[in-house]
Design an enzyme around this catalytic site. Structure first.
Site, short mmCIF file in Angstrom:
data_model
loop_
_atom_site.label_atom_id
_atom_site.label_comp_id
_atom_site.label_asym_id
_atom_site.label_seq_id
_atom_site.Cartn_x
_atom_site.Cartn_y
_atom_site.Cartn_z
N THR A 129 0.87 -1.07 -0.05
CA THR A 129 0.07 0.14 -0.07
C THR A 129 0.76 1.51 0.09
O THR A 129 2.17 1.10 0.58
CB THR A 129 -0.86 -0.09 1.25
OG1 THR A 129 -1.40 1.30 1.50
CG2 THR A 129 -0.25 -0.38 2.33
N ASP A 130 0.29 2.26 -0.50
CA ASP A 130 1.23 3.54 -0.37
C ASP A 130 1.09 4.16 1.07
O ASP A 130 1.97 5.21 1.30
CB ASP A 130 0.35 4.59 -1.36
CG ASP A 130 -1.10 5.10 -0.89
OD1 ASP A 130 -1.58 4.36 0.11
OD2 ASP A 130 -1.75 5.96 -1.46
N GLU A 131 0.33 3.56 1.89
CA GLU A 131 0.46 3.93 3.37
C GLU A 131 1.82 3.77 4.24
O GLU A 131 2.21 4.29 4.95
CB GLU A 131 -0.61 3.27 4.07
CG GLU A 131 -1.95 3.84 3.68
CD GLU A 131 -3.18 3.66 4.94
OE1 GLU A 131 -2.64 3.43 5.89
OE2 GLU A 131 -4.41 3.69 4.47
N TYR A 133 -1.65 -0.35 11.17
CA TYR A 133 -1.63 -0.95 9.93
C TYR A 133 -0.59 -0.75 9.03
O TYR A 133 0.02 -1.70 8.49
CB TYR A 133 -3.09 -0.64 9.33
CG TYR A 133 -3.15 -0.72 7.84
CD1 TYR A 133 -3.20 -2.12 7.33
CD2 TYR A 133 -3.05 0.22 6.95
CE1 TYR A 133 -3.47 -2.13 5.94
CE2 TYR A 133 -3.28 -0.05 5.42
CZ TYR A 133 -3.26 -1.43 5.13
OH TYR A 133 -3.43 -1.64 3.70
N LYS A 178 2.42 -3.39 7.31
CA LYS A 178 2.45 -3.72 5.92
C LYS A 178 3.61 -3.42 5.50
O LYS A 178 4.42 -3.96 4.68
CB LYS A 178 1.36 -2.58 5.00
CG LYS A 178 -0.01 -2.85 5.27
CD LYS A 178 -0.30 -4.47 4.82
CE LYS A 178 -0.15 -4.49 2.96
NZ LYS A 178 -0.82 -5.61 2.64
P1 NAD Z 1 -10.21 -6.48 2.79
O1 NAD Z 1 -10.15 -6.35 4.24
O2 NAD Z 1 -11.35 -6.19 2.14
O3 NAD Z 1 -9.95 -8.17 2.45
C1 NAD Z 1 -8.94 -8.89 3.00
C2 NAD Z 1 -9.38 -10.39 3.06
O4 NAD Z 1 -8.32 -11.00 3.61
C3 NAD Z 1 -10.59 -10.80 3.47
O5 NAD Z 1 -11.17 -11.70 2.80
C4 NAD Z 1 -10.26 -11.66 4.92
O6 NAD Z 1 -11.12 -12.86 5.21
C5 NAD Z 1 -8.80 -12.00 4.25
N1 NAD Z 1 -7.82 -12.53 5.35
C6 NAD Z 1 -7.69 -11.48 6.62
N2 NAD Z 1 -6.70 -12.19 7.32
C7 NAD Z 1 -6.54 -13.56 6.98
C8 NAD Z 1 -5.48 -14.83 7.11
N3 NAD Z 1 -5.01 -14.66 8.35
N4 NAD Z 1 -5.57 -15.71 6.36
C9 NAD Z 1 -6.49 -15.93 5.30
N5 NAD Z 1 -7.10 -14.65 4.84
C10 NAD Z 1 -7.17 -13.74 5.63
O7 NAD Z 1 -8.84 -6.08 2.17
P2 NAD Z 1 -8.60 -5.06 0.77
O8 NAD Z 1 -9.20 -3.80 0.85
O9 NAD Z 1 -9.42 -5.92 -0.35
O10 NAD Z 1 -7.21 -5.13 0.67
C11 NAD Z 1 -6.42 -6.42 0.15
C12 NAD Z 1 -4.98 -5.88 0.24
O11 NAD Z 1 -4.72 -4.86 -0.50
C13 NAD Z 1 -4.39 -5.78 1.67
O12 NAD Z 1 -3.06 -6.31 1.63
C14 NAD Z 1 -4.38 -4.09 1.65
O13 NAD Z 1 -3.20 -3.93 2.50
C15 NAD Z 1 -4.06 -3.78 0.34
N6 NAD Z 1 -4.45 -2.51 -0.39
C16 NAD Z 1 -5.53 -2.03 -0.03
C17 NAD Z 1 -6.23 -0.85 -0.55
C18 NAD Z 1 -7.43 -0.38 -0.49
O14 NAD Z 1 -7.82 0.62 -0.83
N7 NAD Z 1 -8.45 -1.07 0.04
C19 NAD Z 1 -5.11 -0.25 -1.13
C20 NAD Z 1 -3.97 -0.60 -1.27
C21 NAD Z 1 -3.66 -1.76 -0.88
O1 DAU Z 2 -4.09 4.13 0.44
C1 DAU Z 2 -4.48 2.85 0.64
C2 DAU Z 2 -5.19 2.44 1.76
O2 DAU Z 2 -6.51 2.82 1.46
C3 DAU Z 2 -5.18 1.08 2.03
O3 DAU Z 2 -3.89 0.63 2.50
C4 DAU Z 2 -6.01 0.44 3.02
O4 DAU Z 2 -6.22 -0.78 3.13
C5 DAU Z 2 -7.50 1.17 3.05
O5 DAU Z 2 -8.48 0.80 4.03
C6 DAU Z 2 -7.29 2.52 2.69
O6 DAU Z 2 -6.90 3.45 3.75
P1 DAU Z 2 -7.66 4.71 4.29
O7 DAU Z 2 -7.63 4.89 5.76
O8 DAU Z 2 -7.14 5.85 3.45
O9 DAU Z 2 -9.21 4.25 3.99
P2 DAU Z 2 -10.58 4.73 4.67
O10 DAU Z 2 -11.71 4.36 3.83
O11 DAU Z 2 -10.71 4.05 6.01
O12 DAU Z 2 -10.65 6.33 4.87
C7 DAU Z 2 -10.30 7.32 3.77
C8 DAU Z 2 -10.36 8.54 4.22
O13 DAU Z 2 -11.73 8.84 4.81
C9 DAU Z 2 -9.39 8.88 5.50
O14 DAU Z 2 -8.83 10.26 5.33
C10 DAU Z 2 -10.38 8.97 6.86
C11 DAU Z 2 -11.62 9.17 6.25
N1 DAU Z 2 -12.84 8.65 6.98
C12 DAU Z 2 -12.89 7.24 6.79
C13 DAU Z 2 -13.98 6.76 7.45
C14 DAU Z 2 -14.31 5.19 7.37
C15 DAU Z 2 -13.80 9.41 7.32
O15 DAU Z 2 -13.84 10.67 7.28
N2 DAU Z 2 -15.12 8.92 7.93
C16 DAU Z 2 -15.18 7.57 7.95
O16 DAU Z 2 -16.01 7.18 8.63
#
Ligand code: NAD
Ligand code: DAU
Length: 355
Positions: free
Chosen positions: A141-143, A169, A173
């Site tokens: 992730t970019d985080e 988190y 990562k």
């Molecule tokens: P998500 O939380 O929607 O899904 C995670 C999945 O992993 C779920 O199906 C969960 O059951 C499974 N899981 C969790 N722990 C596990 C374990 N111990 N063994 C097997 N399965 C397990 O997550 P997402 O948003 O789809 O993110 C997927 C990946 O992409 C993550 O690695 C996250 O860090 C990365 N990522 C997410 C975003 C985003 O915007 N959501 C952006 C950049 C990177």
């Molecule tokens: O940048 C990549 C990341 O993006 C991934 O690595 C993470 O897995 C993914 O969850 C996401 O992280 P963020 O923290 O950016 O996403 P989130 O949707 O939780 O929040 C987006 C922005 O919105 C953040 O600035 C917090 C704000 N927010 C979030 C929630 C849930 C609110 O203002 N209100 C809310 O209720």
């Protein structure tokens, strides 16, 4: 427990590549499974997922009958179970999406993030070492780069930006990324890492900003914006992320990191207003609540490397992607209503009750 075929395609077609996808019952992993089965009908996809609160078999329902798909309910920290699947399948490629992914939950309870995100990564790579693999791909992730100031729009995350994390988190990562690079250097494991910005699209769990705001707006509930809503995220439609990973695992250079993002920076408050407008809901639903601890200010990816080396560019503009996403939540109410009517209610009360 595994569901689906165990062996060659029932129709007798030759499988030319076997890919293990971890976390395939989650948001991005689920979209990736759908994407890969369509893009590569000659590949076999084996999904490993232990179905945490974020894993949802309804996301995989459309592919459960596909003869090229197998689902295994396996925790990636369970060494024996993971090794058993490798023993049976001998995969060519592993794409590791499985993770605890929600920043707010990592502030509430960091331990499970360290276990899944770091130890789980180690177990997957140990299996790759033992059984041999063409590529191990880590979905990061970019985080891991921390955040950028709002008053320096000229700054972007490149692959050379130092790791500088803010939340449990992102620290977990980043730890996993370092471990992946260590396995490459020490053991010669053929790895790649991708670091993507915020995704949005279908099957996004409604604890994250965009689906939470859509679901709340549709139910005429308050829209909880953290702080002043000025934090900036760089949004990418999930299918563009899937296509980027597909390119990296086939054409990316072993040992390299690739940033993925589409230069689409937006303030949270503007996103929430767009959702209100699209759903014809009043902005008076917007409620400013206490800020997230350690809240990152701005994320912004420089995707020059993946563009120059692999020819990747995002295909979906935000204006179209957000409308498609809202349409999906309108057409698939059952999918998210099952979630918000279940145990998720306890989380919501804890997270937002006294905020
Ligand atoms: P998500 O939380 O929607 O899904 C995670 C999945 O992993 C779920 O199906 C969960 O059951 C499974 N899981 C969790 N722990 C596990 C374990 N111990 N063994 C097997 N399965 C397990 O997550 P997402 O948003 O789809 O993110 C997927 C990946 O992409 C993550 O690695 C996250 O860090 C990365 N990522 C997410 C975003 C985003 O915007 N959501 C952006 C950049 C990177
Ligand atoms: O940048 C990549 C990341 O993006 C991934 O690595 C993470 O897995 C993914 O969850 C996401 O992280 P963020 O923290 O950016 O996403 P989130 O949707 O939780 O929040 C987006 C922005 O919105 C953040 O600035 C917090 C704000 N927010 C979030 C929630 C849930 C609110 O203002 N209100 C809310 O209720």
């Amino acid at each position: 427990m595994c569901l689906g075929t165990n062996g060659l395609n029932r129709k007798g077609k030759v499988i030319i590549m076997k890919i293990i996808v971890t976390g395939g019952a989650g948001f991005i992993g689920g979209n990736f499974v759908h994407y890969m089965l369509k893009a590569h009908p000659e590949y076999r996809i084996i999904c490993l997922d232990c179905l945490t609160y974020a894993g949802n078999m309804e996301t995989l329902a459309p592919v459960m009958d596909n003869p090229n798909f197998r689902f295994c309910k396996v925790d990636i920290t369970d060494r024996e179970a993971v090794f058993n699947v490798f023993e049976e399948e001998h995969p060519d490629i592993v794409v590791n999406f499985a993770a605890e992914s929600h920043v707010d939950r990592s502030i509430e309870n960091p331990g499970v993030f360290l276990n899944t995100n770091i130890i789980g990564t180690q177990v997957m790579m140990d299996a790759c070492r033992k059984y041999g693999i063409q590529r191990y791909h880590q979905v990061s992730t970019d985080e891991v780069y921390g955040d950028l100031p709002l008053d320096r729009p000229d700054l972007f995350f490149t692959e050379e930006t130092p790791i500088h994390t803010s939340s449990p988190y992102s620290a977990s990562k980043a730890s996993a990324d370092l471990l992946v690079q260590a396995y490459h250097r020490t053991f010669g494991l053929p790895v790649t890492i991708s670091r993507c910005s915020n995704n949005y699209g279908p099957y996004h769990f409604p604890e994250k900003l965009i689906p939470l705001m859509i679901a709340n707006a549709l139910n005429d509930k308050p829209l909880p914006v953290y702080g002043k809503g000025e934090n900036v995220r760089d949004w990418l439609y999930v299918e563009d992320h899937c296509r980027a990973i597909d390119l990296i695992i086939h054409k990316g250079t072993v040992g390299e990191v690739y940033n993925i993002g589409g230069h689409n920076e937006m303030k949270n408050i503007d996103i929430v207003k767009i959702i209100c407008k699209a759903l014809d809901k009043p902005e008076s639903l917007i409620t400013y609540v206490a800020d997230r601890k350690g809240h990152d200010m701005r994320y912004a990816i420089d995707p020059t490397k993946i563009h120059n080396e692999l020819g990747w560019l995002p295909e979906t503009k935000f204006a179209d992607g957000i409308q498609k996403t809202i349409r999906w939540y309108l057409d698939n109410r059952e999918w998210w209503e099952h979630i918000i009517n279940g145990e998720y209610q306890d989380y919501y009360a804890r997270m937002y009750g006294n905020r």
